[in-house]
Design an enzyme around this catalytic site. Structure first.
Site, mmCIF file in Angstrom:
data_model
loop_
_atom_site.group_PDB
_atom_site.id
_atom_site.type_symbol
_atom_site.label_atom_id
_atom_site.label_comp_id
_atom_site.label_asym_id
_atom_site.label_seq_id
_atom_site.Cartn_x
_atom_site.Cartn_y
_atom_site.Cartn_z
ATOM 1 N N ASP A 24 -0.120 0.452 6.998
ATOM 2 C CA ASP A 24 -0.809 -0.733 7.553
ATOM 3 C C ASP A 24 0.104 -1.898 7.956
ATOM 4 O O ASP A 24 -0.245 -3.065 7.730
ATOM 5 C CB ASP A 24 -1.866 -1.236 6.552
ATOM 6 C CG ASP A 24 -2.916 -0.184 6.232
ATOM 7 O OD1 ASP A 24 -2.858 0.921 6.791
ATOM 8 O OD2 ASP A 24 -3.789 -0.471 5.388
ATOM 9 N N GLU A 72 -5.366 0.321 8.888
ATOM 10 C CA GLU A 72 -6.716 0.044 8.410
ATOM 11 C C GLU A 72 -7.504 -0.499 9.591
ATOM 12 O O GLU A 72 -7.166 -1.540 10.160
ATOM 13 C CB GLU A 72 -6.709 -0.972 7.259
ATOM 14 C CG GLU A 72 -8.113 -1.231 6.702
ATOM 15 C CD GLU A 72 -8.127 -2.159 5.479
ATOM 16 O OE1 GLU A 72 -7.059 -2.486 4.948
ATOM 17 O OE2 GLU A 72 -9.241 -2.553 5.078
ATOM 18 N N LYS A 129 -7.635 4.558 9.257
ATOM 19 C CA LYS A 129 -8.395 4.731 8.016
ATOM 20 C C LYS A 129 -9.372 3.579 7.808
ATOM 21 O O LYS A 129 -9.010 2.417 7.979
ATOM 22 C CB LYS A 129 -7.426 4.830 6.823
ATOM 23 C CG LYS A 129 -6.568 3.595 6.595
ATOM 24 C CD LYS A 129 -5.584 3.845 5.459
ATOM 25 C CE LYS A 129 -4.773 2.629 5.095
ATOM 26 N NZ LYS A 129 -5.509 1.492 4.585
ATOM 27 N N LYS A 132 -9.165 1.480 1.957
ATOM 28 C CA LYS A 132 -7.861 1.015 1.491
ATOM 29 C C LYS A 132 -6.946 2.225 1.277
ATOM 30 O O LYS A 132 -5.759 2.170 1.557
ATOM 31 C CB LYS A 132 -8.004 0.194 0.198
ATOM 32 C CG LYS A 132 -8.937 -1.016 0.319
ATOM 33 C CD LYS A 132 -8.547 -1.962 1.442
ATOM 34 C CE LYS A 132 -9.459 -3.185 1.500
ATOM 35 N NZ LYS A 132 -9.278 -3.954 2.749
ATOM 36 N N VAL A 157 2.080 -2.484 3.471
ATOM 37 C CA VAL A 157 1.344 -3.571 2.832
ATOM 38 C C VAL A 157 -0.131 -3.204 2.617
ATOM 39 O O VAL A 157 -0.655 -2.349 3.320
ATOM 40 C CB VAL A 157 1.423 -4.848 3.703
ATOM 41 C CG1 VAL A 157 2.866 -5.316 3.795
ATOM 42 C CG2 VAL A 157 0.834 -4.654 5.092
ATOM 43 N N THR A 158 -0.744 -3.933 1.677
ATOM 44 C CA THR A 158 -0.106 -4.727 0.658
ATOM 45 C C THR A 158 0.119 -3.849 -0.563
ATOM 46 O O THR A 158 -0.613 -2.884 -0.794
ATOM 47 C CB THR A 158 -0.964 -5.962 0.241
ATOM 48 O OG1 THR A 158 -2.232 -5.518 -0.266
ATOM 49 C CG2 THR A 158 -1.192 -6.888 1.410
ATOM 50 N N CYS A 162 -3.636 -1.501 -0.324
ATOM 51 C CA CYS A 162 -3.630 -0.209 0.385
ATOM 52 C C CYS A 162 -2.484 0.709 -0.036
ATOM 53 O O CYS A 162 -2.645 1.933 -0.036
ATOM 54 C CB CYS A 162 -3.623 -0.449 1.883
ATOM 55 S SG CYS A 162 -5.198 -1.147 2.443
ATOM 56 N N GLN A 202 4.910 4.539 -18.181
ATOM 57 C CA GLN A 202 4.414 5.742 -18.869
ATOM 58 C C GLN A 202 5.014 7.019 -18.267
ATOM 59 O O GLN A 202 4.327 8.021 -18.068
ATOM 60 C CB GLN A 202 2.880 5.801 -18.808
ATOM 61 C CG GLN A 202 2.205 4.547 -19.365
ATOM 62 C CD GLN A 202 0.700 4.670 -19.345
ATOM 63 O OE1 GLN A 202 0.120 5.502 -20.040
ATOM 64 N NE2 GLN A 202 0.048 3.851 -18.546
HETATM 65 N N1 TIU Z 1 -3.709 -2.804 4.025
HETATM 66 C C1 TIU Z 1 -4.235 -3.527 3.028
HETATM 67 O O1 TIU Z 1 -3.607 -3.697 1.986
HETATM 68 N N2 TIU Z 1 -5.474 -4.109 3.243
HETATM 69 C C2 TIU Z 1 -5.887 -5.265 2.639
HETATM 70 O O2 TIU Z 1 -6.996 -5.722 2.872
HETATM 71 N N3 TIU Z 1 -5.000 -5.883 1.796
HETATM 72 C C3 TIU Z 1 -5.144 -7.096 1.188
HETATM 73 O O3 TIU Z 1 -4.293 -7.416 0.366
HETATM 74 N N4 TIU Z 1 -6.154 -7.874 1.517
#
Ligand code: TIU
Length: 222
Positions: A24, A72, A129, A132, A157-158, A162, A202
């Protein structure tokens, strides 16, 4: 067998089974006026990792290993957008609304595109997609199986949304997952740090974490 210096222990590389997945890296998460900003986030943190993500992508390309990109996004008719996702909270703009870079998080809109510096090249897979996680409601699992991929290096990210969701999905499906610390970012530095810690805790309960130079060296020499 080649290994990558990693935490909590070295990552064993199977050179014909490893791929990079870039999650993303879209304008919507990195630029003012996009989805990330509409949620109230400081998006400037995201653009800082672009050079490292680019270096990682170029290293995998040079090694002849697949680079998979995810986005996304939702269909223009919103048929793959659950109301529970669209209606959540009080964002400045909701998914599907018209923003300065086109409709927020809608396939084909300017703001939904992957950042130009990191754009896919001919032949690279792009997974659109609606969730997430990149396995939910996509062809990712089938594509990886067909290509014989069993090891995934993660960037994007993030970190705690995701990226971590997709790592957990992959881990449950039997993939060995390695997160590149410099090539991922969160709007919240403490969440990035916590995600890295919990992934490798772990005895690598979700996967491994490593630094970019060690990953590039391991992939180049595998
Ligand atoms: N790609 C992704 O992480 N989508 C999000 O909405 N991330 C947020 O941190 N909002």
């Amino acid at each position: 067998m080649a290994t990558i210096k990693a935490e909590p222990f070295d990552f064993p590389v199977r050179s014909s089974e490893i791929a990079l997945i870039v999650i993303d890296m879209q304008r919507d998460f990195a630029e003012p006026g996009g989805f990330g900003a509409s949620l109230g986030n400081d998006v400037s943190r995201i653009t800082k990792i672009i050079p490292d993500v680019k270096r990682l992508i170029e290293g995998f390309r040079a090694a002849g290993r697949p680079v998979i990109h995810t986005m996304e996004c939702h269909r223009p008719d919103l048929s793959d957008l659950p109301p529970a996702k669209r209606d959540r909270g009080t964002p400045a703009l909701r998914i599907g609304d018209e923003g300065p870079m086109g409709r927020i998080l809608i396939a084909g809109e300017a703001g939904t595109a992957i950042l130009p510096e990191l754009a896919p090249i001919e032949g690279e897979m792009v997974i659109e997609k609606p969730g997430k996680g990149a396995f939910y409601a996509t062809e990712l699992g089938a594509i990886l199986k067909e290509k014989g991929i069993t090891q995934l290096v993660f960037a994007g990210v993030t970190t705690e949304v995701c990226v971590q969701t997709t790592m957990r999905e992959a881990n449950d499906r039997g993939y060995e997952c390695l997160l590149c610390e410099e090539a991922t970012e969160s709007y919240f530095p403490q969440f990035k740090a916590a995600a890295i810690e919990m992934i490798r805790a772990q005895g690598a309960i979700v996967g491994w974490t490593a630094h970019i130079n060690d990953i590039l060296e391991g992939v180049a020499h595998a």
